[in-house]
Design a protein around this motif. Sequence first.
Motif, PDB file in Angstrom:
ATOM      1  N   GLY A  20     -50.795  20.122   2.348  1.00 13.41           N
ATOM      2  CA  GLY A  20     -51.091  19.859   3.747  1.00 13.41           C
ATOM      3  C   GLY A  20     -52.432  20.429   4.180  1.00 13.41           C
ATOM      4  O   GLY A  20     -53.094  21.123   3.419  1.00 13.41           O
ATOM      5  N   PRO A  21     -52.842  20.132   5.420  1.00 14.71           N
ATOM      6  CA  PRO A  21     -54.134  20.623   5.921  1.00 14.71           C
ATOM      7  C   PRO A  21     -54.127  22.119   6.214  1.00 14.71           C
ATOM      8  O   PRO A  21     -55.170  22.753   6.213  1.00 14.71           O
ATOM      9  CB  PRO A  21     -54.343  19.806   7.204  1.00 14.71           C
ATOM     10  N   ASN A  22     -52.961  22.669   6.485  1.00 13.51           N
ATOM     11  CA  ASN A  22     -52.863  24.097   6.816  1.00 13.51           C
ATOM     12  C   ASN A  22     -52.031  24.793   5.750  1.00 13.51           C
ATOM     13  O   ASN A  22     -50.833  24.576   5.655  1.00 13.51           O
ATOM     14  CB  ASN A  22     -52.214  24.289   8.187  1.00 13.51           C
ATOM     15  N   LYS A  23     -52.674  25.640   4.981  1.00 13.07           N
ATOM     16  CA  LYS A  23     -51.946  26.312   3.907  1.00 13.07           C
ATOM     17  C   LYS A  23     -51.059  27.425   4.457  1.00 13.07           C
ATOM     18  O   LYS A  23     -51.408  28.089   5.438  1.00 13.07           O
ATOM     19  CB  LYS A  23     -52.927  26.902   2.889  1.00 13.07           C
ATOM     20  N   PHE A  24     -49.933  27.593   3.831  1.00 12.65           N
ATOM     21  CA  PHE A  24     -49.069  28.712   4.159  1.00 12.65           C
ATOM     22  C   PHE A  24     -49.736  29.969   3.631  1.00 12.65           C
ATOM     23  O   PHE A  24     -49.898  30.139   2.428  1.00 12.65           O
ATOM     24  CB  PHE A  24     -47.692  28.518   3.514  1.00 12.65           C
ATOM     25  N   LYS A  25     -50.132  30.824   4.531  1.00 15.75           N
ATOM     26  CA  LYS A  25     -50.956  31.969   4.151  1.00 15.75           C
ATOM     27  C   LYS A  25     -50.101  33.218   3.989  1.00 15.75           C
ATOM     28  O   LYS A  25     -49.902  33.983   4.929  1.00 15.75           O
ATOM     29  CB  LYS A  25     -52.040  32.202   5.207  1.00 15.75           C
ATOM     30  N   SER A  26     -49.595  33.414   2.803  1.00 19.20           N
ATOM     31  CA  SER A  26     -48.842  34.633   2.550  1.00 19.20           C
ATOM     32  C   SER A  26     -49.045  35.053   1.117  1.00 19.20           C
ATOM     33  O   SER A  26     -49.263  34.233   0.243  1.00 19.20           O
ATOM     34  CB  SER A  26     -47.357  34.411   2.830  1.00 19.20           C
ATOM     35  N   THR A  27     -49.014  36.336   0.876  1.00 20.28           N
ATOM     36  CA  THR A  27     -49.171  36.855  -0.472  1.00 20.28           C
ATOM     37  C   THR A  27     -47.820  37.302  -1.011  1.00 20.28           C
ATOM     38  O   THR A  27     -46.854  37.387  -0.261  1.00 20.28           O
ATOM     39  CB  THR A  27     -50.141  38.045  -0.478  1.00 20.28           C
ATOM     40  N   TYR A  28     -47.778  37.582  -2.290  1.00 12.60           N
ATOM     41  CA  TYR A  28     -46.529  37.951  -2.944  1.00 12.60           C
ATOM     42  C   TYR A  28     -46.756  39.138  -3.852  1.00 12.60           C
ATOM     43  O   TYR A  28     -47.877  39.415  -4.256  1.00 12.60           O
ATOM     44  CB  TYR A  28     -46.012  36.784  -3.787  1.00 12.60           C
ATOM     45  N   LEU A  29     -45.677  39.808  -4.183  1.00 17.29           N
ATOM     46  CA  LEU A  29     -45.743  40.908  -5.134  1.00 17.29           C
ATOM     47  C   LEU A  29     -44.960  40.556  -6.381  1.00 17.29           C
ATOM     48  O   LEU A  29     -43.885  39.959  -6.297  1.00 17.29           O
ATOM     49  CB  LEU A  29     -45.137  42.185  -4.534  1.00 17.29           C
ATOM     50  N   ARG A  30     -45.481  40.943  -7.515  1.00 19.70           N
ATOM     51  CA  ARG A  30     -44.793  40.727  -8.776  1.00 19.70           C
ATOM     52  C   ARG A  30     -44.273  42.073  -9.231  1.00 19.70           C
ATOM     53  O   ARG A  30     -44.966  42.808  -9.914  1.00 19.70           O
ATOM     54  CB  ARG A  30     -45.778  40.157  -9.798  1.00 19.70           C
ATOM     55  N   ARG A  31     -43.066  42.421  -8.843  1.00 19.93           N
ATOM     56  CA  ARG A  31     -42.489  43.702  -9.211  1.00 19.93           C
ATOM     57  C   ARG A  31     -40.999  43.664  -8.938  1.00 19.93           C
ATOM     58  O   ARG A  31     -40.496  42.790  -8.238  1.00 19.93           O
ATOM     59  CB  ARG A  31     -43.134  44.850  -8.428  1.00 19.93           C
ATOM     60  N   VAL A  32     -40.288  44.635  -9.484  1.00 16.06           N
ATOM     61  CA  VAL A  32     -38.853  44.743  -9.224  1.00 16.06           C
ATOM     62  C   VAL A  32     -38.660  44.980  -7.729  1.00 16.06           C
ATOM     63  O   VAL A  32     -39.235  45.896  -7.157  1.00 16.06           O
ATOM     64  CB  VAL A  32     -38.235  45.909 -10.041  1.00 16.06           C
ATOM     65  N   GLY A  33     -37.851  44.121  -7.125  1.00 16.42           N
ATOM     66  CA  GLY A  33     -37.686  44.171  -5.683  1.00 16.42           C
ATOM     67  C   GLY A  33     -38.498  43.116  -4.981  1.00 16.42           C
ATOM     68  O   GLY A  33     -38.234  42.775  -3.829  1.00 16.42           O
ATOM     69  N   GLY A  34     -39.483  42.573  -5.679  1.00 16.50           N
ATOM     70  CA  GLY A  34     -40.257  41.455  -5.185  1.00 16.50           C
ATOM     71  C   GLY A  34     -41.044  41.743  -3.921  1.00 16.50           C
ATOM     72  O   GLY A  34     -41.382  42.887  -3.616  1.00 16.50           O
ATOM     73  N   SER A  35     -41.317  40.658  -3.192  1.00 16.93           N
ATOM     74  CA  SER A  35     -42.152  40.782  -1.998  1.00 16.93           C
ATOM     75  C   SER A  35     -41.438  41.461  -0.846  1.00 16.93           C
ATOM     76  O   SER A  35     -42.035  41.670   0.211  1.00 16.93           O
ATOM     77  CB  SER A  35     -42.632  39.396  -1.555  1.00 16.93           C
ATOM     78  N   THR A  36     -40.166  41.801  -1.043  1.00 16.39           N
ATOM     79  CA  THR A  36     -39.457  42.590  -0.034  1.00 16.39           C
ATOM     80  C   THR A  36     -40.142  43.935   0.181  1.00 16.39           C
ATOM     81  O   THR A  36     -40.009  44.557   1.236  1.00 16.39           O
ATOM     82  CB  THR A  36     -37.998  42.816  -0.469  1.00 16.39           C
ATOM     83  N   TRP A  37     -40.877  44.391  -0.833  1.00 16.19           N
ATOM     84  CA  TRP A  37     -41.635  45.636  -0.697  1.00 16.19           C
ATOM     85  C   TRP A  37     -42.840  45.452   0.228  1.00 16.19           C
ATOM     86  O   TRP A  37     -43.452  46.419   0.643  1.00 16.19           O
ATOM     87  CB  TRP A  37     -42.154  46.088  -2.063  1.00 16.19           C
ATOM     88  N   HIS A  38     -43.175  44.193   0.515  1.00 16.80           N
ATOM     89  CA  HIS A  38     -44.419  43.892   1.248  1.00 16.80           C
ATOM     90  C   HIS A  38     -44.027  42.967   2.390  1.00 16.80           C
ATOM     91  O   HIS A  38     -44.337  41.787   2.381  1.00 16.80           O
ATOM     92  CB  HIS A  38     -45.364  43.204   0.276  1.00 16.80           C
ATOM     93  N   TRP A  39     -43.359  43.510   3.355  1.00 20.53           N
ATOM     94  CA  TRP A  39     -42.631  42.731   4.335  1.00 20.53           C
ATOM     95  C   TRP A  39     -42.769  43.390   5.703  1.00 20.53           C
ATOM     96  O   TRP A  39     -42.737  44.610   5.817  1.00 20.53           O
ATOM     97  CB  TRP A  39     -41.163  42.679   3.883  1.00 20.53           C
ATOM     98  N   LEU A  40     -42.927  42.588   6.711  1.00 22.00           N
ATOM     99  CA  LEU A  40     -43.130  43.120   8.049  1.00 22.00           C
ATOM    100  C   LEU A  40     -41.885  43.805   8.613  1.00 22.00           C
ATOM    101  O   LEU A  40     -41.980  44.590   9.536  1.00 22.00           O
ATOM    102  CB  LEU A  40     -43.561  42.002   9.002  1.00 22.00           C
ATOM    103  N   GLY A  41     -40.746  43.449   8.089  1.00 23.82           N
ATOM    104  CA  GLY A  41     -39.520  44.102   8.544  1.00 23.82           C
ATOM    105  C   GLY A  41     -38.893  43.454   9.760  1.00 23.82           C
ATOM    106  O   GLY A  41     -38.073  44.080  10.429  1.00 23.82           O
ATOM    107  N   ASN A  42     -39.287  42.207  10.074  1.00 21.39           N
ATOM    108  CA  ASN A  42     -38.591  41.532  11.168  1.00 21.39           C
ATOM    109  C   ASN A  42     -37.960  40.252  10.622  1.00 21.39           C
ATOM    110  O   ASN A  42     -38.506  39.599   9.747  1.00 21.39           O
ATOM    111  CB  ASN A  42     -39.530  41.230  12.339  1.00 21.39           C
ATOM    112  N   VAL A  43     -36.803  39.949  11.098  1.00 19.49           N
ATOM    113  CA  VAL A  43     -36.024  38.824  10.574  1.00 19.49           C
ATOM    114  C   VAL A  43     -35.525  37.938  11.710  1.00 19.49           C
ATOM    115  O   VAL A  43     -34.335  37.900  11.996  1.00 19.49           O
ATOM    116  CB  VAL A  43     -34.850  39.319   9.693  1.00 19.49           C
ATOM    117  N   PRO A  44     -36.448  37.210  12.345  1.00 21.41           N
ATOM    118  CA  PRO A  44     -35.992  36.328  13.428  1.00 21.41           C
ATOM    119  C   PRO A  44     -35.234  35.125  12.882  1.00 21.41           C
ATOM    120  O   PRO A  44     -35.601  34.572  11.846  1.00 21.41           O
ATOM    121  CB  PRO A  44     -37.308  35.885  14.087  1.00 21.41           C
ATOM    122  N   ARG A  45     -34.198  34.740  13.549  1.00 20.63           N
ATOM    123  CA  ARG A  45     -33.465  33.535  13.161  1.00 20.63           C
ATOM    124  C   ARG A  45     -34.224  32.306  13.639  1.00 20.63           C
ATOM    125  O   ARG A  45     -34.968  32.356  14.616  1.00 20.63           O
ATOM    126  CB  ARG A  45     -32.092  33.515  13.816  1.00 20.63           C
TER     127      ARG A  45
END
Lengths: 135, 163
Positions: free
Chosen positions: B84-109
Motif C-alpha cells: 500500500g501507499p502507507n507502510k505500517f511503521k513498526s519495528t520488531y525484536l528477534r529474541r525470546v519474548g519477542g517484540s513484547t519487550w519493545h511495547w508501549l504497554g497499552n492494549v486498546p480494544r
Amino acid sequence: MNDEEMSQAFMALSEMLTGETGLPVSLGTQFLERLLRSFPRILMEDTLQIYIEINRNGGDIVSGVRDTIMHHTERGSLARELISIWYTGQIKQPSGESEIGLPEHYFSGLLWKCIKAHPPGMSGGGYGYWTEAPE
Amino acid sequence: MSDSYDVAIIGSGVAGALMAWRLAEQNHRVVIFEAGYKGETRDEMVQRYARTVDKTPSAPYDDGVSYRYAPAPRGLDDYYVQKGPNKFKSTYLRRVGGSTWHWLGNVPRFLPADFKLRTLYGIDRDCDWPISYDDLEPWYCEAERAIGVSGDHDQWNGIHGAN
C-alpha cells in the motif's frame, strides 16, 4: 584552587544555577570530574572564582552571575553544560560531541522531578502499580 | 528433552507464550521455536538505554548480538509485504519474548464499528471483518486478565457499544 575548594565552589555554583538545594555531593564529585575531562581546568577555576567573588561582594547575585558568567563565551558555555549535567546527566563537549556518563547520572537527573515524571524504563513501582491512583 | 510433541508453536512472543501456557496447562506437550536468543535482562536493557546518547525506541535493544541466529527484522519490509501507499511503521525484536519487550504497554480494544467499516461508512478499500466485536469480546477479557490490563470498566460502559 585546591580540589576541596573547587568541590565546594562547584556545589555552590551548581545550586545557584540549577535552582536546587541539597544536591548530592557524591554526584557532584562525579559531575565535576566529567566536566573537567571536557573543559580546561583553568576555565573551571576561573568560573568558580568569579562566583565566589560575586557572593563575597553581595548585592544582586543573579545579575552578577548572568553578566559575568552566563554572558561570557567560555564561562557561559561551561555553565550551561553544568546545568545540563545536573538535569539530564548528559553534556555537549566543546567539540560538539555528546558525552554521557553512568546510568545513574541519567536516572538522577533533576528534569524528572521538574516534569513530575519518572525516567523511561523506571517504573513507578512493582507489578500492578498502575492499578493504584497516583499519589 | 523429548522429540515428540503435541503442538509446535513458532515464536515466543506474547501470543505464542500464552498459547503454550494454556496448552501446557491442559497437559499437552508443547515446544516453542524461537529464532532469537535469550537476550539481556530487563535491567541490562534499561542500563543500555541510559548509557545511549540518542535515546531512540530501539536504543535498549541494540546489543549487536541478538540477531546471531536469524536475520534481523529491522526494515519496514522485512516482515510484511507492504504494497500500500502507507507502510505500517513498526519495528520488531528477534529474541525470546519477542517484540513484547519493545511495547508501549497499552492494549486498546477495537470498537464494534471497526469491524464494519465498509457497511457503516462505505469505505471502499476496507472490507468488513468476518467476525464481530461480540465474537471477540470474551477473548479480549481473557487476554486482558492474562496481561494484567487495568482500567475502570464503568467508564467505558455504553461508549461506542461497549458493554
